[in-house]
Write a protein that holds these residues in place. Sequence first.
Motif, short mmCIF file in Angstrom:
data_model
loop_
_atom_site.label_atom_id
_atom_site.label_comp_id
_atom_site.label_asym_id
_atom_site.label_seq_id
_atom_site.Cartn_x
_atom_site.Cartn_y
_atom_site.Cartn_z
N ASP A 159 -1.00 8.52 6.99
CA ASP A 159 0.11 9.47 6.83
C ASP A 159 0.58 9.52 5.39
O ASP A 159 0.87 10.60 4.85
CB ASP A 159 1.28 9.09 7.74
CG ASP A 159 0.96 9.30 9.22
OD1 ASP A 159 -0.08 9.93 9.51
OD2 ASP A 159 1.73 8.81 10.06
N MET A 160 0.67 8.34 4.75
CA MET A 160 1.14 8.29 3.37
C MET A 160 0.21 9.06 2.44
O MET A 160 0.65 9.84 1.58
CB MET A 160 1.26 6.84 2.92
CG MET A 160 1.88 6.66 1.52
SD MET A 160 0.70 6.82 0.15
CE MET A 160 -0.17 5.27 0.28
N LEU A 161 -1.09 8.87 2.61
CA LEU A 161 -2.07 9.55 1.75
C LEU A 161 -2.07 11.06 2.02
O LEU A 161 -2.16 11.86 1.09
CB LEU A 161 -3.46 8.97 1.99
CG LEU A 161 -3.66 7.53 1.47
CD1 LEU A 161 -4.96 6.94 1.99
CD2 LEU A 161 -3.64 7.51 -0.05
N LYS A 206 -12.71 10.87 0.63
CA LYS A 206 -13.37 9.65 0.17
C LYS A 206 -12.35 8.58 -0.20
O LYS A 206 -12.52 7.41 0.14
CB LYS A 206 -14.27 9.96 -1.04
CG LYS A 206 -15.54 10.72 -0.70
CD LYS A 206 -16.38 10.93 -1.94
CE LYS A 206 -17.69 11.63 -1.61
NZ LYS A 206 -18.52 11.87 -2.83
N LEU A 207 -11.30 8.98 -0.90
CA LEU A 207 -10.30 8.02 -1.34
C LEU A 207 -9.55 7.44 -0.15
O LEU A 207 -9.22 6.24 -0.14
CB LEU A 207 -9.33 8.67 -2.32
CG LEU A 207 -8.47 7.70 -3.16
CD1 LEU A 207 -9.35 6.76 -3.96
CD2 LEU A 207 -7.54 8.48 -4.08
N ARG A 208 -9.27 8.27 0.85
CA ARG A 208 -8.60 7.76 2.06
C ARG A 208 -9.45 6.69 2.72
O ARG A 208 -8.95 5.62 3.10
CB ARG A 208 -8.36 8.91 3.04
CG ARG A 208 -7.62 8.46 4.31
CD ARG A 208 -7.66 9.52 5.39
NE ARG A 208 -9.01 9.74 5.86
CZ ARG A 208 -9.64 8.94 6.74
NH1 ARG A 208 -9.03 7.88 7.22
NH2 ARG A 208 -10.86 9.22 7.14
N VAL A 311 -12.32 0.03 -5.95
CA VAL A 311 -11.54 1.20 -5.53
C VAL A 311 -10.36 1.44 -6.47
O VAL A 311 -10.12 2.56 -6.92
CB VAL A 311 -11.02 1.02 -4.08
CG1 VAL A 311 -10.07 2.16 -3.70
CG2 VAL A 311 -12.18 0.96 -3.10
N MET A 312 -9.64 0.36 -6.80
CA MET A 312 -8.41 0.51 -7.58
C MET A 312 -8.67 0.73 -9.06
O MET A 312 -7.93 1.45 -9.73
CB MET A 312 -7.52 -0.71 -7.40
CG MET A 312 -6.92 -0.85 -6.01
SD MET A 312 -6.09 0.65 -5.42
CE MET A 312 -4.83 0.85 -6.68
#
Length: 484
Positions: A159-161, A206-208, A311-312
Amino acid sequence: MKMFVVLTVCMSVVVLALAQADQKVKNCNEVRTAYSSKGFNVNDVPNKGVHGNHLKVCPQGFSCCTLEMEEKLSQQSRTDLKAPVHQLSSNLQGTFTQRHRHFDQFFRELLANAEKSLNDMFVRTYGLMYVKNAELFEHFFSELRRYYTHGSSAVNLDDMLADFWTELLERMFRLVNVQYEFSDTYMECVSRHMEQLKPFGDVPRKLRLQLTRSFIAVRTFTRGLALMPEVVGKVSTVSASPSCVRAAMKMLYCPYCTGQVALKPCKNYCLNVMRGCLANQADLDTEWNNFLDSMLGLAERLEGPFNFESVMDPIDVKISDAIMNMQENSIQVSQKVFQGCGQPKPNMAFRTRRSPKDSGFPGRFRPYSPDARPTTAAGTSLDRLLTDVKKKLKHAKKFWSTLPDTVCVGERIAAGDECWNGTAKSRYESVVIGNGLANQVSNPDVEVDITKPDMVIRRQIAVLKEMTSRLKAAYTGTDISFVN
């Protein structure tokens, strides 16, 4: 006559041997020295052996122990029994307390560095437009930190993303269509077209996937590291039963009463006593090993597809790619929105300005240069941390079932058959029993009630089982909400 002389000589030899063997019991000087070295009053010890009919634990022949001494040595045996277990457990606690601290610091620093890297790059790349919208990105990182600290009970990552990309779309859509005026209702319509339009390309999807899997793995793994010292601390402080203290007294200090202060217990005798005293702890071993296997499995995920660092570290570039994709396709995106949501009203204030620059925002986004992107330095690497902790996790396996074997070594026992077997200096004849509560029904040296398992340890077995379920879920990228 000759036979009488020979018989007399033989009798004299036997009497002399018995007298020498009994000498240490009759003379308690060594016992006095050893007893006082434990911090007790030397005056408690008789100068010579006394009849031991009063003793409750030790052999009741001639003895250097009084009942008062036996009671004090029983309390000392309780301390001596706990000491090696406490030392081994403390070492294990310290190892994983330190590893948890290292991992926690690393993840928090990496997240902070990623935020700083994005801010530095976006200030240079997008200038005032980014500065005026920086709170959106600050909130993004704040929510990631909140999830890492409190879990899905505080932040739903999906939900946040989704909210982040929706808000970013709305802000960018206004910026690229500054000549129009949009109501909140119109912007809700724009948001509904997001999935169909894919204005940011494939980056959000992809990022999610990458963020949720890596954050779930990281959070669960660090919670697993934090749990280990807690479990060890609770299990290792379980009190010894009265029958265990009695068995420890008999093993450790009854040699004192016979005047043999330097005599150590036989190895197998020590094993039976310790397996009886640590029977409940040994029952923790199965779930402990399952937990460690799950930690090792998740560590491998963190080395591979769920690698938090990979990822980060480039997250600023990934989000910038999404923004550039929106910018490059802004005309097509706007046309499709206008078709679906209707033609927006012209912005009358915009028409009075001489140029878009007067609005305070650049007319076009400035493309970034990858060479200008700052380098993230997190102090160490995830691979190095994982390599180290995997060794420690493997070494911790079977800790509880091998604890008696780890205790009954070195100076704590006597080598060979010249050892204390519980009643005398001789070979220990009993069979070594197995680990765990069920096996103690046949323990020859410790009375263990196998019908009454220790509830503190049973609770820790349940805690480990629950954590193992969370680790296995995290291995598949699934989060089971933590209750802090």
